[in-house]
Design a protein around this motif. Structure first.
Motif, PDB file in Angstrom:
ATOM      1  N   HIS B 294       1.062  -1.523  -0.257  1.00 48.43           N
ATOM      2  CA  HIS B 294       0.302   0.209   0.187  1.00 48.43           C
ATOM      3  C   HIS B 294       0.280   1.017  -0.102  1.00 48.43           C
ATOM      4  O   HIS B 294       0.170   2.822  -0.165  1.00 48.43           O
ATOM      5  CB  HIS B 294      -0.762  -0.148   0.745  1.00 48.43           C
ATOM      6  CG  HIS B 294      -1.345  -1.107   0.797  1.00 48.43           C
ATOM      7  ND1 HIS B 294      -3.298  -0.551   0.650  1.00 48.43           N
ATOM      8  CD2 HIS B 294      -2.453  -2.657   0.999  1.00 48.43           C
ATOM      9  CE1 HIS B 294      -4.242  -1.615   0.344  1.00 48.43           C
ATOM     10  NE2 HIS B 294      -3.275  -2.739   1.346  1.00 48.43           N
ATOM     11  N   GLU B 364      -8.536  -2.538 -10.283  1.00 47.55           N
ATOM     12  CA  GLU B 364      -7.539  -1.968  -9.471  1.00 47.55           C
ATOM     13  C   GLU B 364      -8.448  -2.102  -8.080  1.00 47.55           C
ATOM     14  O   GLU B 364      -7.722  -1.884  -7.036  1.00 47.55           O
ATOM     15  CB  GLU B 364      -7.083  -0.242  -9.422  1.00 47.55           C
ATOM     16  CG  GLU B 364      -6.305  -0.439  -8.910  1.00 47.55           C
ATOM     17  CD  GLU B 364      -6.163   1.474  -8.992  1.00 47.55           C
ATOM     18  OE1 GLU B 364      -5.935   2.214 -10.543  1.00 47.55           O
ATOM     19  OE2 GLU B 364      -5.742   2.084  -8.393  1.00 47.55           O
ATOM     20  N   HIS B 365      -9.631  -1.332  -8.005  1.00 41.47           N
ATOM     21  CA  HIS B 365     -10.472  -1.684  -6.900  1.00 41.47           C
ATOM     22  C   HIS B 365     -10.102  -3.294  -6.017  1.00 41.47           C
ATOM     23  O   HIS B 365     -10.342  -3.045  -5.055  1.00 41.47           O
ATOM     24  CB  HIS B 365     -11.987  -1.464  -7.045  1.00 41.47           C
ATOM     25  CG  HIS B 365     -12.113  -0.297  -7.362  1.00 41.47           C
ATOM     26  ND1 HIS B 365     -11.853   0.640  -6.428  1.00 41.47           N
ATOM     27  CD2 HIS B 365     -12.082   1.066  -8.551  1.00 41.47           C
ATOM     28  CE1 HIS B 365     -12.345   2.147  -6.697  1.00 41.47           C
ATOM     29  NE2 HIS B 365     -12.069   2.269  -7.579  1.00 41.47           N
ATOM     30  N   ILE B 366     -10.426  -4.563  -7.126  1.00 41.40           N
ATOM     31  CA  ILE B 366     -10.224  -5.655  -6.484  1.00 41.40           C
ATOM     32  C   ILE B 366      -9.042  -5.966  -5.951  1.00 41.40           C
ATOM     33  O   ILE B 366      -9.164  -6.356  -4.833  1.00 41.40           O
ATOM     34  CB  ILE B 366     -10.414  -6.599  -7.648  1.00 41.40           C
ATOM     35  CG1 ILE B 366     -11.896  -6.887  -8.199  1.00 41.40           C
ATOM     36  CG2 ILE B 366     -10.454  -8.377  -7.244  1.00 41.40           C
ATOM     37  CD1 ILE B 366     -12.459  -7.373  -9.532  1.00 41.40           C
ATOM     38  N   TRP B 368      -7.391  -3.943  -4.611  1.00 39.99           N
ATOM     39  CA  TRP B 368      -6.284  -3.340  -3.059  1.00 39.99           C
ATOM     40  C   TRP B 368      -7.391  -4.048  -2.321  1.00 39.99           C
ATOM     41  O   TRP B 368      -7.004  -3.846  -1.197  1.00 39.99           O
ATOM     42  CB  TRP B 368      -7.177  -1.389  -3.567  1.00 39.99           C
ATOM     43  CG  TRP B 368      -7.086  -0.685  -2.508  1.00 39.99           C
ATOM     44  CD1 TRP B 368      -6.072   0.005  -2.534  1.00 39.99           C
ATOM     45  CD2 TRP B 368      -7.693   0.036  -1.056  1.00 39.99           C
ATOM     46  NE1 TRP B 368      -5.687   0.806  -1.285  1.00 39.99           N
ATOM     47  CE2 TRP B 368      -6.910   0.651  -0.573  1.00 39.99           C
ATOM     48  CE3 TRP B 368      -9.185  -1.131  -0.841  1.00 39.99           C
ATOM     49  CZ2 TRP B 368      -7.604   0.643   0.934  1.00 39.99           C
ATOM     50  CZ3 TRP B 368      -9.108  -0.389   0.035  1.00 39.99           C
ATOM     51  CH2 TRP B 368      -8.380   0.522   1.155  1.00 39.99           C
ATOM     52  N   HIS B 369      -8.648  -4.390  -2.426  1.00 38.50           N
ATOM     53  CA  HIS B 369      -9.303  -5.354  -1.931  1.00 38.50           C
ATOM     54  C   HIS B 369      -8.495  -6.400  -1.328  1.00 38.50           C
ATOM     55  O   HIS B 369      -8.415  -6.380  -0.023  1.00 38.50           O
ATOM     56  CB  HIS B 369     -10.637  -5.167  -1.611  1.00 38.50           C
ATOM     57  CG  HIS B 369     -12.419  -3.811  -1.483  1.00 38.50           C
ATOM     58  ND1 HIS B 369     -12.228  -3.210  -0.712  1.00 38.50           N
ATOM     59  CD2 HIS B 369     -12.047  -3.443  -2.652  1.00 38.50           C
ATOM     60  CE1 HIS B 369     -13.008  -2.681  -1.100  1.00 38.50           C
ATOM     61  NE2 HIS B 369     -12.855  -1.795  -2.366  1.00 38.50           N
ATOM     62  N   VAL B 370      -8.191  -6.580  -2.361  1.00 39.27           N
ATOM     63  CA  VAL B 370      -7.452  -8.196  -1.987  1.00 39.27           C
ATOM     64  C   VAL B 370      -6.540  -8.493  -1.292  1.00 39.27           C
ATOM     65  O   VAL B 370      -5.826  -9.340  -0.126  1.00 39.27           O
ATOM     66  CB  VAL B 370      -7.108  -8.863  -3.063  1.00 39.27           C
ATOM     67  CG1 VAL B 370      -6.225 -10.090  -3.366  1.00 39.27           C
ATOM     68  CG2 VAL B 370      -8.519  -9.709  -4.378  1.00 39.27           C
ATOM     69  N   LEU B 372      -5.926  -5.976   0.757  1.00 42.94           N
ATOM     70  CA  LEU B 372      -6.154  -6.069   2.277  1.00 42.94           C
ATOM     71  C   LEU B 372      -5.874  -6.843   3.264  1.00 42.94           C
ATOM     72  O   LEU B 372      -6.163  -7.495   4.242  1.00 42.94           O
ATOM     73  CB  LEU B 372      -7.825  -5.420   2.137  1.00 42.94           C
ATOM     74  CG  LEU B 372      -7.489  -3.768   2.080  1.00 42.94           C
ATOM     75  CD1 LEU B 372      -8.908  -3.028   2.742  1.00 42.94           C
ATOM     76  CD2 LEU B 372      -6.567  -2.544   3.718  1.00 42.94           C
ATOM     77  N   SER B 373      -6.236  -8.626   2.753  1.00 44.82           N
ATOM     78  CA  SER B 373      -6.984  -9.395   3.335  1.00 44.82           C
ATOM     79  C   SER B 373      -5.560  -9.917   3.643  1.00 44.82           C
ATOM     80  O   SER B 373      -4.751 -11.067   4.402  1.00 44.82           O
ATOM     81  CB  SER B 373      -7.249 -10.732   2.407  1.00 44.82           C
ATOM     82  OG  SER B 373      -6.354 -11.056   1.270  1.00 44.82           O
ATOM     83  N   CYS B 375      -3.697  -9.237   5.334  1.00 49.73           N
ATOM     84  CA  CYS B 375      -4.133  -8.804   6.676  1.00 49.73           C
ATOM     85  C   CYS B 375      -4.213  -9.831   8.231  1.00 49.73           C
ATOM     86  O   CYS B 375      -4.142  -9.931   9.150  1.00 49.73           O
ATOM     87  CB  CYS B 375      -4.234  -7.342   7.691  1.00 49.73           C
ATOM     88  SG  CYS B 375      -6.142  -7.328   7.537  1.00 49.73           S
TER      89      CYS B 375
END
Lengths: 188, 578
Positions: B294, B364-366, B368-370, B372-373, B375
Motif C-alpha cells: 500500500h 485496481e479496486h479488486i 486493493w481489496h484483495v 487488504l486480506s 492482514c
C-alpha cells in the motif's frame, strides 16, 4: 593408566590409538585420524581458481572471481565442520553403557550413548567396501521383541577405518568388560 | 553389579547431612534428590518422606549420609553417622564423604543383611545437573503419552528411570533450607526459587481472554456452517478455492490455541506453542506485505501491468495455435482436423480476451481489496495469489480439458475397434476379453472406423501434448506457492527456538565425561544432556499441513497422462475416477 600405539588404516595412512584404563570397569579408546594435508588443500584451491579464471577470460565478468573465492572459503569451512573427523573415541563403562564420540576438525563433537541393557555383543565383522574386503568393529543391539534376535548393527570407528590388528586390541579389551558385566548380571 | 550413585551438582558444596532419594534395585542405581541438614528430628523426616511419596508416587527414602568437612572427619562424627544407619534402615547404606576444598571423594556402600556375605559394593559416582534433568524431555518418550497419567514408575528402564524420578519429585523441592519448616533440605532450588512475574500474570489473564475469544470463534464457525454455504454453487466454490481451505485451517488453529482445555501432555503443549508461533509469524509477515503493497501506489502499478500481461499470454497462445495449424516441428498434420481444432481454440481465446477487457476498469479496486486480506496472514495472501493465477489461466485449463477428453475418446475408440479387428470383445459382466463372432458388415464398418481414427491420432495427440505441457507448467507454479504456504503452516518455530536457546529441554539422550581420577577412589562421571538434532526436532514436532501432498506417484501420473485421464493438482479434490 595411559598407553599410545600407532597403527595404520585401510588406505595405509597413520593412525594413533590412545588407550586409557580409568578403572577395571571403565576404559576409553581414542583413534586420531590423519590431519588435512596441505598438498590436497592446495591442489583443490588451485583447480577451483584456474577454472574460475578460465570462465572469467570467457565472460569478462569479475563477479566470477569473487564468487570463486567465496565458494572456496565456504566450502573449506563446511568441510571442516561437517565432514573432516579428527578423532573418534569409544568409552565403555561397565553396567552403564557404551559411548561413541566423533570430534570434527572445527571442534564440533557428536556423541551417541547406548545403554548396556540394549547391547547384545561387540564383534568384528567383514564387509565388502568398493574393491576391498575390510574388517570393522560393530556393536550388536538386542531386539526387544525376539530374545535371540538382533535389531541393529552399529559400526564403530567408521571414518578412521583401522586395520585388523588395531581392531583386535580394542575387541579384546571390550570383551573383558562385557564378560564382567555378564558375570555380575547373572549372579546379582 | 557396580552400584551407580547419581548425585546432583548443586549439593556438592552443601553441609553434612542425610541423603534423600530413590533406590532402583533392578539397575542397582541410587538417585540422590536432596540433602537433609542437621539438626533434624527423625520422625519429622519420615513424615515428610511419606507425604512426598503419597503426592508423587515415587518411592523416596533415606539412602545414606553425606559428609563435607574441612579435614578428616573426627571419630565422634563417624560414630554418630553410623548410628543413623540404625534409625533409617535402608539396604544398601551409602556413605559419601568429601574434603572441603579437595577434589577427591570417597564413597562406600555397605549391606548388612541379604544373600551372600555382608560386604561393600564398588561404587561409581555420576554427577547430574538437577535443574536440566528436571526440565528436559527424552525423545523418544520412555512411557507412551496415553499411559502417562497412571503409569508405574518402576516400569521405565535405564536412564529414563532417573529422568522420571527427578521430574516426578516436585513435591520434595518445595521446601528449602532457608524455610522455617521442621526439615531443612538442599536441592536445586536452594539458591532461590525460580519464578517469573510476567508468566504468572499471563497465566491469570489467559483464563477470561481465552473464554472470550473461544466464544467469538465458535460464533464465526457457526456462521460458516450455516445452510447458505451448503448450497450447490457456494459449496462447490468453497471446495475448489485454496483460500477457503487455508482460512478453514487457520480457524482450526485459532480454536486450538484459545480452547479452554488445559494441555494434557508435553506433546500437546508443544503443539499449542508451535501453532501460536506460526500464527504470529504469519500475521507479522502479512502486515509487512500489506505495508509494502500500500505504499507508493504499488497496487496501481500492479493493476496497470496485469492486463497487458494477460494480453501478452493470449497473443503467445495464438502464435502457438498458428504454429500447430501449419507444420509443427516438420510433422505432417491432417489438414481438415487441424483447421477445425485450431479455429475452435482461437475463437475461445478471442472470447477470453473480450472478457478480460470488460473487467479491466475494476481490476485496481479488486486488487486493493484483495491486498487488504494480507492482514489476515501471509498464507492467506499467497493462497489468494494461487487462486488468481488459476483464474487468469482458466483458458489453458479449458484447452487442456478439451484436448484430454478428445484424446481419451479416441484412445477408447481405438482400443475397442482393435479388439473388433482381432475378433474379440470386452465382456463387461465378467470383466475380461472374450472372443466374439461378428457379422461381415460389422467387421467392415469397424475396420473402416479403426483406420480413420488411427490416422487422425497424431493430430489429436499433438494438441493434447501441447496443452498438457502448458497445464503442467501452471500446476507447477501453483504447486510452488502451495509449498511455501505449507512451509509457513507446518514449521515448528517454538520447538526450533527452544532447541537453539535451551538445548537441554529437548534431549535425544545423555553423554558422559570421565572426571579426574585417582587410583583407589571411586570412578566419577559427569552426565550431560545430549540435545536433539535439528532435523529430528522438525520431524517430531511438525504441525499437520493442509493435506496438500500429491497422492499419485510418478508412475501412476505417467500412466494417467498416457491414457488421457484428467489429473487434478495436489489431490485436493476427491478422485472422481475411482
Amino acid at each position: 593408566m595411559e598407553d599410545e600405539r600407532s597403527f595404520s588404516d585401510i588406505c595405509g595412512g597413520r593412525l594413533a590409538l590412545q588407550r586409557r584404563y580409568y578403572s577395571p570397569s571403565c576404559r576409553e579408546f581414542c583413534l586420531s585420524c590423519p590431519r588435512l594435508s596441505l598438498r590436497s588443500l592446495t591442489a583443490v584451491t588451485c583447480t577451483v581458481w584456474l577454472a574460475a579464471y578460465g570462465l572469467f577470460s570467457l565472460c569478462e565478468n569479475s563477479m566470477i572471481l569473487s564468487a570463486a573465492i567465496f565458494i572456496t572459503l565456504v566450502g573449506l569451512l563446511g568441510y571442516l565442520h561437517f565432514v573432516k573427523i579428527d578423532q573418534e573415541t569409544l568409552l565403555i563403562i561397565d553396567s552403564l553403557g557404551i559411548q561413541m564420540t566423533s570430534s570434527y576438525a572445527s571442534g564440533k563433537e557428536s556423541t551417541t550413548f547406548i545403554e548396556m541393557g540394549k547391547v547384545k555383543d561387540i564383534v568384528i565383522n567383514e564387509a565388502i567396501y568398493m574393491q576391498k574386503v575390510i574388517y570393522y568393529l560393530c556393536i550388536l543391539l538386542k531386539d526387544p521383541v525376539e530374545p535371540h534376535g538382533i535389531s541393529q548393527v552399529v559400526p564403530v570407528f567408521q571414518s578412521a577405518k583401522p586395520r585388523l590388528d588395531c581392531l583386535i586390541e580394542v575387541y579384546r579389551s571390550c570383551q573383558e568388560i562385557l564378560a564382567q558385566q555378564k558375570a555380575t548380571s547373572t549372579n546379582p | 553389579m557396580v552400584l551407580k550413585a547419581f548425585f546432583p551438582t548443586c549439593c556438592a558444596s552443601a553441609d553434612s547431612g542425610l541423603l534423600v532419594g530413590r533406590w532402583v534395585p533392578e539397575q542397582s542405581c541410587a538417585v540422590v534428590l536432596a540433602v537433609v541438614h542437621f539438626p533434624f528430628i527423625p520422625i519429622q523426616v519420615k513424615q515428610l518422606l511419606a507425604q512426598v511419596q503419597q503426592a508423587s508416587q515415587v518411592g523416596v527414602a533415606v539412602l545414606g549420609t553425606w559428609c563435607c568437612c574441612r579435614q578428616e572427619p573426627e571419630e565422634s562424627l563417624g560414630r554418630f553417622l553410623e548410628g543413623l544407619a540404625a534409625v533409617f534402615p535402608h539396604e544398601p547404606w551409602l556413605r559419601l564423604c568429601r574434603e572441603r576444598g579437595g577434589t577427591f571423594w570417597s564413597c562406600e556402600a555397605t549391606r548388612r543383611q541379604g544373600p551372600g556375605t555382608p560386604g561393600e559394593d564398588q561404587v561409581t559416582l555420576i554427577f547430574y545437573d538437577q535443574r536440566q534433568v528436571l526440565l528436559s524431555q527424552l525423545h523418544p518418550p520412555a512411557v507412551p503419552p496415553d499411559r502417562q497419567v497412571g503409569a508405574d514408575p518402576t516400569s521405565t528402564g535405564g536412564l529414563a528411570a532417573v529422568f522420571h524420578t527427578v521430574a516426578r519429585s516436585e513435591a520434595l523441592f518445595r521446601s528449602d533450607r532457608f524455610d522455617e519448616g521442621p526439615v531443612r533440605l538442599s536441592h536445586w532450588q536452594s539458591e532461590g526459587v525460580e519464578a517469573s512475574i510476567l508468566a504468572e500474570l499471563a497465566k491469570r489473564a489467559s483464563g477470561p481472554v481465552c473464554l472470550l475469544l473461544a466464544s467469538l470463534l465458535s460464533l464465526v464457525s457457526a456462521v460458516g456452517a450455516c445452510r447458505v454455504f451448503q448450497l450447490r454453487p457456494l459449496s462447490f466454490l468453497g471446495s475448489k478455492l485454496s483460500t477457503c481451505e487455508q482460512l478453514r485451517h487457520r480457524l482450526e488453529h485459532l480454536r486450538l490455541i484459545f480452547s479452554t482445555k488445559k494441555a494434557e501432555n508435553p506433546a500437546q503443549l508443544m503443539r499449542k506453542a508451535n501453532t501460536v508461533a506460526s500464527v504470529l509469524l504469519d500475521m507479522a509477515l502479512g502486515l509487512l506485505l500489506l505495508s509494502w503493497l500500500h505504499g507508493r501506489s504499488r497496487i496501481g502499478h500492479l493493476a496497470d501491468t496485469l492486463i497487458p500481461v494477460a494480453d501478452h499470454v493470449a497473443e503467445e497462445l495464438q502464435h502457438l495455435l498458428q504454429w500447430l495449424m501449419g507444420a509443427p516441428a516438420g510433422l505432417k498434420m491432417n489438414r481438415a482436423l487441424d483447421q477445425v481444432l485450431g479455429r475452435f481454440f482461437l475463437y475461445h481465446i478471442h472470447l477470453w480476451i473480450s472478457y478480460i477487457h470488460l473487467m479491466s476498469p475494476f481490476v485496481e479496486h479488486i486488487l486493493w481489496h484483495v491486498g487488504l486480506s494480507a492482514c489476515l496472514g501471509l498464507t492467506v495472501a499467497l493462497s489468494l495469489l494461487a487462486d488468481i493465477v488459476a483464474l487468469l489461466t482458466f483458458h489453458i485449463y479449458c484447452f487442456y480439458v478439451y484436448g484430454a477428453r478428445l484424446y481419451r475418446l479416441k484412445i477408447h475408440g481405438l482400443s475397442s475397434l482393435w479388439r473388433l479387428f482381432r475378433g474379440k470383445k470386452w465382456n463387461a459382466l465378467r470383466r475380461r476379453v472374450d472372443s466374439c463372432s461378428y457379422d461381415l458388415d460389422q467387421l467392415f464398418i469397424g475396420t473402416l472406423l479403426f483406420t480413420i481414427l488411427l490416422f487422425l491420432l497424431p493430430t489429436t495427440a499433438l494438441y493434447y501434448l501441447v496443452f498438457t505441457l502448458l497445464r503442467l507448467l501452471v500446476v507447477a507454479v501453483q504447486g510452488l506457492i502451495h509449498l511455501l504456504v505449507d512451509l509457513i503452516n507446518s514449521l515448528p518455530l517454538y520447538s526450533l527456538g527452544l532447541r537453539l536457546c535451551r538445548p537441554y529441554r529437548l534431549a535425544a539422550g545423555v553423554k558422559f565425561r570421565v572426571l579426574e581420577h585417582e587410583a583407589g577412589r571411586p570412578l566419577r562421571l559427569l552426565m550431560q544432556i545430549n540435545p536433539l538434532p535439528y532435523s529430528r526436532v522438525v520431524h517430531t514436532y511438525r504441525l499437520p499441513s493442509c493435506g496438500g501432498h500429491p497422492q499419485h506417484s510418478w508412475g501412476s501420473l505417467c500412466r494417467r497422462l498416457f491414457s488421457g485421464e484428467l489429473i487434478y493438482p495436489w489431490g485436493q479434490r476427491s478422485d472422481k475416477q475411482d
